[in-house]
Design a protein around this motif. Structure first.
Motif, PDB file in Angstrom:
ATOM      1  N   HIS A 280       0.818  -1.206   0.000  1.00  0.00           N
ATOM      2  CA  HIS A 280       0.000   0.000   0.000  1.00  0.00           C
ATOM      3  C   HIS A 280       0.858   1.265   0.000  1.00  0.00           C
ATOM      4  O   HIS A 280       1.751   1.431   0.839  1.00  0.00           O
ATOM      5  N   GLY A 281       0.601   2.140  -0.944  1.00  0.00           N
ATOM      6  CA  GLY A 281       1.259   3.439  -0.986  1.00  0.00           C
ATOM      7  C   GLY A 281       2.644   3.444  -1.597  1.00  0.00           C
ATOM      8  O   GLY A 281       3.294   4.498  -1.636  1.00  0.00           O
ATOM      9  N   LYS A 282       3.133   2.319  -2.084  1.00  0.00           N
ATOM     10  CA  LYS A 282       4.469   2.251  -2.670  1.00  0.00           C
ATOM     11  C   LYS A 282       4.376   2.173  -4.187  1.00  0.00           C
ATOM     12  O   LYS A 282       3.569   1.414  -4.731  1.00  0.00           O
ATOM     13  N   ASP A 283       5.237   2.942  -4.892  1.00  0.00           N
ATOM     14  CA  ASP A 283       5.254   2.849  -6.348  1.00  0.00           C
ATOM     15  C   ASP A 283       6.095   1.646  -6.781  1.00  0.00           C
ATOM     16  O   ASP A 283       6.785   1.006  -5.974  1.00  0.00           O
ATOM     17  N   GLU A 284       6.032   1.333  -8.077  1.00  0.00           N
ATOM     18  CA  GLU A 284       6.688   0.124  -8.576  1.00  0.00           C
ATOM     19  C   GLU A 284       8.194   0.162  -8.374  1.00  0.00           C
ATOM     20  O   GLU A 284       8.814  -0.864  -8.078  1.00  0.00           O
ATOM     21  N   GLN A 285       8.804   1.344  -8.505  1.00  0.00           N
ATOM     22  CA  GLN A 285      10.249   1.438  -8.345  1.00  0.00           C
ATOM     23  C   GLN A 285      10.663   1.173  -6.901  1.00  0.00           C
ATOM     24  O   GLN A 285      11.665   0.488  -6.641  1.00  0.00           O
ATOM     25  N   THR A 286       9.887   1.700  -5.970  1.00  0.00           N
ATOM     26  CA  THR A 286      10.184   1.454  -4.557  1.00  0.00           C
ATOM     27  C   THR A 286      10.093  -0.028  -4.238  1.00  0.00           C
ATOM     28  O   THR A 286      10.961  -0.583  -3.543  1.00  0.00           O
ATOM     29  N   ILE A 287       9.062  -0.671  -4.745  1.00  0.00           N
ATOM     30  CA  ILE A 287       8.888  -2.108  -4.508  1.00  0.00           C
ATOM     31  C   ILE A 287      10.037  -2.889  -5.130  1.00  0.00           C
ATOM     32  O   ILE A 287      10.595  -3.808  -4.515  1.00  0.00           O
TER      33      ILE A 287
END
Length: 246
Positions: free
Chosen positions: A195-202
């Motif tokens: 929740h709340g994380k963009d694809e790059q962060t993940i």
């Protein structure tokens, strides 16, 4: 529902959530009767119970705020009434709201403390009073207590409290043949984590793990099954189930 007393009985706090669901299904597959605890998602819990019963297992759903001692006392009562006792208590329930310490909203902090710390305390207190000899109490922390990612301060603080509580509980249970341990997952692909994380962060978090992937709920359930059953000589420990993150 059959009222035959199974070999072992488990109550899973937060059982309708991501890791909780995996834990419920793993313990049910291992032959446990399982109580699926939910806070607000009764339909999911009821569906899980129906699936377990359809396979010939034993399960009930129990609801309530884990930080409410009256609600949790009633939940434990319901499990004991249905199955005759409790052998394993797993508390996967928790909330996470990220943000820098300097700007963090104190109302949000209070909510995290209420659920993650008080809730764990309430569940642990009931478990310490009720789990049968040969049983296990398993609480949940996070590998962020060691990885120390910025933005996770309030969440990590709440989970560090869980670790301290559980390690002392293990010592207080001396002579009762009950183990108490904490599981500390790393980045795991659950709705709470994503929740709340963009694809790059993940993607970056996945690459931070030597195994170069996010954990799966089943990975965490494997550790819980170990602590719930065969791991009788593991007691008063925090197990970092994180693929080598830290």
């Amino acid at each position: 529902m059959s009222t035959r007393t199974p070999q072992r009985v488990a109550l899973v706090g937060g059982g309708s959530g991501g890791i909780g669901q995996a834990v419920v299904h793993r313990l049910a597959a291992d032959g446990y009767a399982v109580a699926v605890h939910y806070a607000g998602n009764q339909s999911t819990a009821d569906g899980m119970v129906a699936a377990i019963l359809a396979k010939g297992g034993h399960a009930i759903a129990v609801g309530g705020d884990i930080a409410d001692e009256t609600a949790m006392e009633a939940a434990f009562d319901a499990v004991e009434e249905a199955f005759g006792g409790i052998d394993v208590v797993v508390n996967t329930a928790g909330i996470m709201a990220l943000g820098p310490i300097a700007d963090y909203d104190l109302d949000a902090f209070d909510r995290i403390i209420r659920t993650n710390v008080r809730g764990t305390f309430v569940i642990s207190q009931q478990a310490a009073r009720r789990v049968r000899p040969g049983g296990a109490i398993i609480n949940f922390s996070t590998s962020v207590t060691r990885a120390q990612f910025p933005g996770y301060g309030p969440y990590a603080a709440s989970k560090a409290a869980v670790e301290g509580l559980t390690l002392i509980l293990a010592r207080e249970l001396r002579g009762k043949d009950i183990t108490a341990n904490t599981v500390a997952p790393g980045p795991t692909a659950t709705p709470l984590f994503l929740h709340g994380k963009d694809e790059q962060t993940i993607a970056n978090l996945a690459q931070a793990v030597p195994l170069e992937r996010l954990g799966r709920p089943d990975d965490i359930a494997e550790t819980v099954a170990f602590l719930a059953g065969p791991a009788r000589w593991v007691n008063g420990q925090t197990l970092y189930t994180n693929g080598g993150l830290a």
